[in-house]
Motif scaffolding. Structure first.
Motif, PDB file in Angstrom:
ATOM      1  N   THR A  25       0.833  -1.198   0.000  1.00  0.00           N
ATOM      2  CA  THR A  25       0.000   0.000   0.000  1.00  0.00           C
ATOM      3  C   THR A  25       0.867   1.247   0.000  1.00  0.00           C
ATOM      4  O   THR A  25       1.985   1.239   0.535  1.00  0.00           O
ATOM      5  CB  THR A  25      -0.949   0.006   1.218  1.00  0.00           C
ATOM      6  OG1 THR A  25      -1.817   1.136   1.146  1.00  0.00           O
ATOM      7  CG2 THR A  25      -0.173   0.100   2.527  1.00  0.00           C
ATOM      8  N   ILE A  26       0.332   2.315  -0.578  1.00  0.00           N
ATOM      9  CA  ILE A  26       0.988   3.616  -0.629  1.00  0.00           C
ATOM     10  C   ILE A  26       0.038   4.631  -0.004  1.00  0.00           C
ATOM     11  O   ILE A  26      -1.127   4.711  -0.397  1.00  0.00           O
ATOM     12  CB  ILE A  26       1.309   4.030  -2.079  1.00  0.00           C
ATOM     13  CG1 ILE A  26       2.242   3.011  -2.734  1.00  0.00           C
ATOM     14  CG2 ILE A  26       1.918   5.431  -2.118  1.00  0.00           C
ATOM     15  CD1 ILE A  26       2.376   3.187  -4.236  1.00  0.00           C
ATOM     16  N   ARG A  27       0.528   5.406   0.952  1.00  0.00           N
ATOM     17  CA  ARG A  27      -0.274   6.426   1.611  1.00  0.00           C
ATOM     18  C   ARG A  27       0.431   7.776   1.467  1.00  0.00           C
ATOM     19  O   ARG A  27       1.638   7.878   1.691  1.00  0.00           O
ATOM     20  CB  ARG A  27      -0.450   6.104   3.106  1.00  0.00           C
ATOM     21  CG  ARG A  27      -0.947   4.675   3.379  1.00  0.00           C
ATOM     22  CD  ARG A  27      -2.432   4.558   3.214  1.00  0.00           C
ATOM     23  NE  ARG A  27      -2.874   3.167   3.174  1.00  0.00           N
ATOM     24  CZ  ARG A  27      -3.990   2.731   3.731  1.00  0.00           C
ATOM     25  NH1 ARG A  27      -4.767   3.565   4.416  1.00  0.00           N
ATOM     26  NH2 ARG A  27      -4.344   1.467   3.619  1.00  0.00           N
ATOM     27  N   SER A  28      -0.355   8.799   1.121  1.00  0.00           N
ATOM     28  CA  SER A  28       0.225  10.122   0.910  1.00  0.00           C
ATOM     29  C   SER A  28      -0.835  11.179   1.150  1.00  0.00           C
ATOM     30  O   SER A  28      -2.039  10.908   1.044  1.00  0.00           O
ATOM     31  CB  SER A  28       0.784  10.221  -0.516  1.00  0.00           C
ATOM     32  OG  SER A  28       1.151  11.534  -0.830  1.00  0.00           O
ATOM     33  N   PHE A  29      -0.390  12.399   1.465  1.00  0.00           N
ATOM     34  CA  PHE A  29      -1.307  13.512   1.686  1.00  0.00           C
ATOM     35  C   PHE A  29      -1.223  14.569   0.600  1.00  0.00           C
ATOM     36  O   PHE A  29      -1.936  15.570   0.642  1.00  0.00           O
ATOM     37  CB  PHE A  29      -1.010  14.173   3.038  1.00  0.00           C
ATOM     38  CG  PHE A  29      -1.311  13.293   4.211  1.00  0.00           C
ATOM     39  CD1 PHE A  29      -2.569  13.300   4.798  1.00  0.00           C
ATOM     40  CD2 PHE A  29      -0.345  12.449   4.721  1.00  0.00           C
ATOM     41  CE1 PHE A  29      -2.856  12.483   5.880  1.00  0.00           C
ATOM     42  CE2 PHE A  29      -0.619  11.630   5.810  1.00  0.00           C
ATOM     43  CZ  PHE A  29      -1.880  11.645   6.383  1.00  0.00           C
ATOM     44  N   ASP A  30      -0.347  14.362  -0.372  1.00  0.00           N
ATOM     45  CA  ASP A  30      -0.095  15.353  -1.408  1.00  0.00           C
ATOM     46  C   ASP A  30      -0.109  14.664  -2.767  1.00  0.00           C
ATOM     47  O   ASP A  30       0.577  13.642  -2.956  1.00  0.00           O
ATOM     48  CB  ASP A  30       1.254  16.025  -1.154  1.00  0.00           C
ATOM     49  CG  ASP A  30       1.615  17.058  -2.206  1.00  0.00           C
ATOM     50  OD1 ASP A  30       1.151  18.198  -2.091  1.00  0.00           O
ATOM     51  OD2 ASP A  30       2.347  16.696  -3.146  1.00  0.00           O
ATOM     52  N   GLU A  31      -0.857  15.207  -3.715  1.00  0.00           N
ATOM     53  CA  GLU A  31      -1.010  14.549  -5.015  1.00  0.00           C
ATOM     54  C   GLU A  31       0.309  14.493  -5.781  1.00  0.00           C
ATOM     55  O   GLU A  31       0.585  13.510  -6.477  1.00  0.00           O
ATOM     56  CB  GLU A  31      -2.072  15.268  -5.849  1.00  0.00           C
ATOM     57  CG  GLU A  31      -3.500  14.991  -5.389  1.00  0.00           C
ATOM     58  CD  GLU A  31      -3.912  13.536  -5.573  1.00  0.00           C
ATOM     59  OE1 GLU A  31      -3.324  12.842  -6.410  1.00  0.00           O
ATOM     60  OE2 GLU A  31      -4.818  13.087  -4.846  1.00  0.00           O
ATOM     61  N   GLU A  32       1.131  15.522  -5.680  1.00  0.00           N
ATOM     62  CA  GLU A  32       2.417  15.503  -6.378  1.00  0.00           C
ATOM     63  C   GLU A  32       3.329  14.427  -5.807  1.00  0.00           C
ATOM     64  O   GLU A  32       3.975  13.675  -6.557  1.00  0.00           O
ATOM     65  CB  GLU A  32       3.086  16.873  -6.270  1.00  0.00           C
ATOM     66  CG  GLU A  32       4.397  16.972  -7.039  1.00  0.00           C
ATOM     67  CD  GLU A  32       5.015  18.361  -6.987  1.00  0.00           C
ATOM     68  OE1 GLU A  32       6.223  18.478  -7.289  1.00  0.00           O
ATOM     69  OE2 GLU A  32       4.293  19.318  -6.643  1.00  0.00           O
ATOM     70  N   GLU A  33       3.389  14.334  -4.488  1.00  0.00           N
ATOM     71  CA  GLU A  33       4.194  13.281  -3.874  1.00  0.00           C
ATOM     72  C   GLU A  33       3.621  11.902  -4.181  1.00  0.00           C
ATOM     73  O   GLU A  33       4.365  10.931  -4.374  1.00  0.00           O
ATOM     74  CB  GLU A  33       4.269  13.494  -2.359  1.00  0.00           C
ATOM     75  CG  GLU A  33       4.985  14.754  -1.922  1.00  0.00           C
ATOM     76  CD  GLU A  33       6.469  14.744  -2.260  1.00  0.00           C
ATOM     77  OE1 GLU A  33       6.990  13.706  -2.714  1.00  0.00           O
ATOM     78  OE2 GLU A  33       7.115  15.785  -2.076  1.00  0.00           O
ATOM     79  N   ARG A  34       2.312  11.816  -4.245  1.00  0.00           N
ATOM     80  CA  ARG A  34       1.658  10.552  -4.571  1.00  0.00           C
ATOM     81  C   ARG A  34       2.117  10.052  -5.938  1.00  0.00           C
ATOM     82  O   ARG A  34       2.510   8.886  -6.089  1.00  0.00           O
ATOM     83  CB  ARG A  34       0.139  10.753  -4.556  1.00  0.00           C
ATOM     84  CG  ARG A  34      -0.703   9.519  -4.769  1.00  0.00           C
ATOM     85  CD  ARG A  34      -2.170   9.926  -4.869  1.00  0.00           C
ATOM     86  NE  ARG A  34      -3.074   8.795  -4.903  1.00  0.00           N
ATOM     87  CZ  ARG A  34      -4.371   8.888  -5.179  1.00  0.00           C
ATOM     88  NH1 ARG A  34      -4.920  10.081  -5.425  1.00  0.00           N
ATOM     89  NH2 ARG A  34      -5.137   7.799  -5.206  1.00  0.00           N
ATOM     90  N   ARG A  35       2.117  10.939  -6.928  1.00  0.00           N
ATOM     91  CA  ARG A  35       2.562  10.554  -8.268  1.00  0.00           C
ATOM     92  C   ARG A  35       4.049  10.233  -8.284  1.00  0.00           C
ATOM     93  O   ARG A  35       4.491   9.299  -8.982  1.00  0.00           O
ATOM     94  CB  ARG A  35       2.241  11.677  -9.260  1.00  0.00           C
ATOM     95  CG  ARG A  35       0.746  11.850  -9.540  1.00  0.00           C
ATOM     96  CD  ARG A  35       0.526  12.816 -10.682  1.00  0.00           C
ATOM     97  NE  ARG A  35       0.900  14.177 -10.321  1.00  0.00           N
ATOM     98  CZ  ARG A  35       0.082  15.046  -9.756  1.00  0.00           C
ATOM     99  NH1 ARG A  35      -1.164  14.696  -9.475  1.00  0.00           N
ATOM    100  NH2 ARG A  35       0.496  16.270  -9.467  1.00  0.00           N
ATOM    101  N   ARG A  36       4.842  10.978  -7.524  1.00  0.00           N
ATOM    102  CA  ARG A  36       6.285  10.731  -7.481  1.00  0.00           C
ATOM    103  C   ARG A  36       6.570   9.339  -6.919  1.00  0.00           C
ATOM    104  O   ARG A  36       7.461   8.630  -7.419  1.00  0.00           O
ATOM    105  CB  ARG A  36       6.970  11.808  -6.635  1.00  0.00           C
ATOM    106  CG  ARG A  36       8.487  11.662  -6.577  1.00  0.00           C
ATOM    107  CD  ARG A  36       9.142  12.783  -5.789  1.00  0.00           C
ATOM    108  NE  ARG A  36       9.030  14.040  -6.517  1.00  0.00           N
ATOM    109  CZ  ARG A  36       8.384  15.110  -6.081  1.00  0.00           C
ATOM    110  NH1 ARG A  36       7.757  15.071  -4.913  1.00  0.00           N
ATOM    111  NH2 ARG A  36       8.352  16.215  -6.780  1.00  0.00           N
ATOM    112  N   ILE A  37       5.836   8.943  -5.905  1.00  0.00           N
ATOM    113  CA  ILE A  37       6.028   7.606  -5.326  1.00  0.00           C
ATOM    114  C   ILE A  37       5.691   6.527  -6.348  1.00  0.00           C
ATOM    115  O   ILE A  37       6.407   5.526  -6.480  1.00  0.00           O
ATOM    116  CB  ILE A  37       5.170   7.446  -4.056  1.00  0.00           C
ATOM    117  CG1 ILE A  37       5.687   8.367  -2.949  1.00  0.00           C
ATOM    118  CG2 ILE A  37       5.178   5.995  -3.569  1.00  0.00           C
ATOM    119  CD1 ILE A  37       4.777   8.467  -1.741  1.00  0.00           C
TER     120      ILE A  37
END
Length: 394
Positions: free
Chosen positions: A259-271
């Motif tokens: 699973t991948i958890r993030s609070f920022d859409e840019e960081e989400r895409r980077r991951i």
């Protein structure tokens, strides 16, 4: 509309809330299968004199209540689905459905919103405009029920939306939220690594998928520590690893899930990009091939600042200034996020934890329960948020 009047009315409704909640707790239904639950909810709303929209976004139900005068349209939302968990509580209202239980409080969310519906139905002369009460299916399973509800017009002409999650990590009596990123996105990945099997004593003749998978799991740990902005919280977890069959056989394939958890859409895409880059590099380095299925889950829950300020103002009046607290960001996902992409609003936690009553188990635990008194707080908060918006707007 006075807070004292709301409090008095909801205290009178509390026995009904308990009755409703316990009925739903005994007869839970899984995500996308809430047919009987939806019928039951619609029956309660009709008995209250609400306009009812059925089959919204699948098994969704919308109750519509209009005041005596034209005015703002405000939406309130509850989720209605249960989880594939065996109820292990010893109580009279334990689930009667084998392997299915309300282990996250959705039964109480539904009872809370039904109480709001009955309150508004009884007090049409005291509010202006329209209240749209959204009973949403399938919050627990992606792609979730919110998108279908929105596509089917559940929001109508709503100008704002509010939702509450009863939260056992928070003690009864407290309420919490925050401006901006409140709850994380949640994406899932499944990876298949294909190597070449062989004899455990002849590793040079094989391509060891288990070793390659292990190397990848180690490499994944660098994503958050070295690729994500340190001020942006994120999680990448490999939760499942399967490879090999016995002592002396080199594994031909390996499957990983995470699973991948993030609070920022840019960081989400980077991951996402970095995850596949590491996978590609690791497999190529050792001569393996791979397939990756990356399933996008819910986006982050982003509370607009103005609406979060409304929460702290309203909750302080209802519960006391020291009882309305700023929550830390929570790496749990909620498809309420989709509503906030369409409307201003706020998602909020109401404390439902109480170790003295056994309401101290984590959400999704087989013995999960709540302090049922928190339903009154939840209903008060939803109604007060709607009425503050109706009175003062933005």
């Amino acid at each position: 509309m006075q807070n004292g009047q709301i409090e008095h009315s909801l205290q009178q409704l509390y026995p009904k809330m308990v009755q409703w909640r316990r009925y739903l707790h005994q007869y839970p239904e899984l995500s996308f299968k809430e047919t009987a639950t939806a019928v039951w909810i619609a029956e309660q709303l009709v008995a209250m004199g609400c306009e009812v929209e059925r089959g919204v976004g699948g098994n969704g139900v919308v109750g519509v209540i209009r005041g005596m005068e034209r005015g703002p349209v405000v939406a309130l939302r509850a989720d209605i689905d249960a989880l594939p968990i065996q109820d292990e509580k010893s109580c009279e209202y334990a689930s009667k459905v084998a392997g299915v239980m309300h282990a996250c409080g959705h039964d109480a969310h539904t009872a809370t919103l039904l109480a709001a519906a009955e309150y508004y139905s009884r007090h049409r002369q005291t509010f202006r405009g329209e209240r749209r009460l959204l009973f949403q299916p399938a919050e627990e399973v992606t792609p979730g029920g919110a998108v279908g509800m929105i596509q089917d017009g559940a929001l109508g002409e709503a100008e704002a939306i509010y939702g509450v999650h009863l939260w056992t990590p928070l003690s009864y009596g407290l309420a919490a939220s925050r401006a901006g990123a409140f709850m994380s996105s949640a994406d899932e990945f499944t990876i298949e690594i294909e190597g070449k099997g062989g004899h455990g004593g002849l590793p040079h003749q094989a391509v060891d998928a288990l070793f390659i998978g292990s190397a990848f799991v180690q490499a994944v740990q660098s994503i958050v520590s070295r690729n994500v902005n340190p001020v942006q919280p994120a999680v990448v977890t490999v939760g499942s690893f399967h490879a090999g069959t016995t002592h002396n056989v080199i594994a031909e394939s390996c499957q990983l899930k995470g699973t991948i958890r993030s609070f920022d859409e840019e960081e989400r895409r980077r991951i996402h990009v970095r995850l596949e880059a590491l996978l590609k590099h690791t497999c190529e380095m050792y001569g393996a091939s791979y397939q990756m299925d990356l399933r996008l889950g819910y986006p982050p829950v982003i509370n607009e600042e103005v609406e979060a300020e409304r929460f702290f103002k309203v909750a302080a009046k209802l519960f006391g200034g020291d009882q309305a607290i700023i929550s830390e960001p929570v790496t749990v996902a909620e498809d309420f996020a989709y509503y906030l992409q369409h409307l201003p609003g706020c998602f909020m936690f109401v404390g439902a934890g109480n170790p003295d009553t056994g309401a101290d188990y984590a959400h999704h635990h087989p013995r999960f329960d709540i302090d049922e008194r928190a339903m009154v707080h939840s209903a008060r908060l939803l109604i007060a948020m709607a009425e503050d918006y109706a009175a003062f707007g933005r």
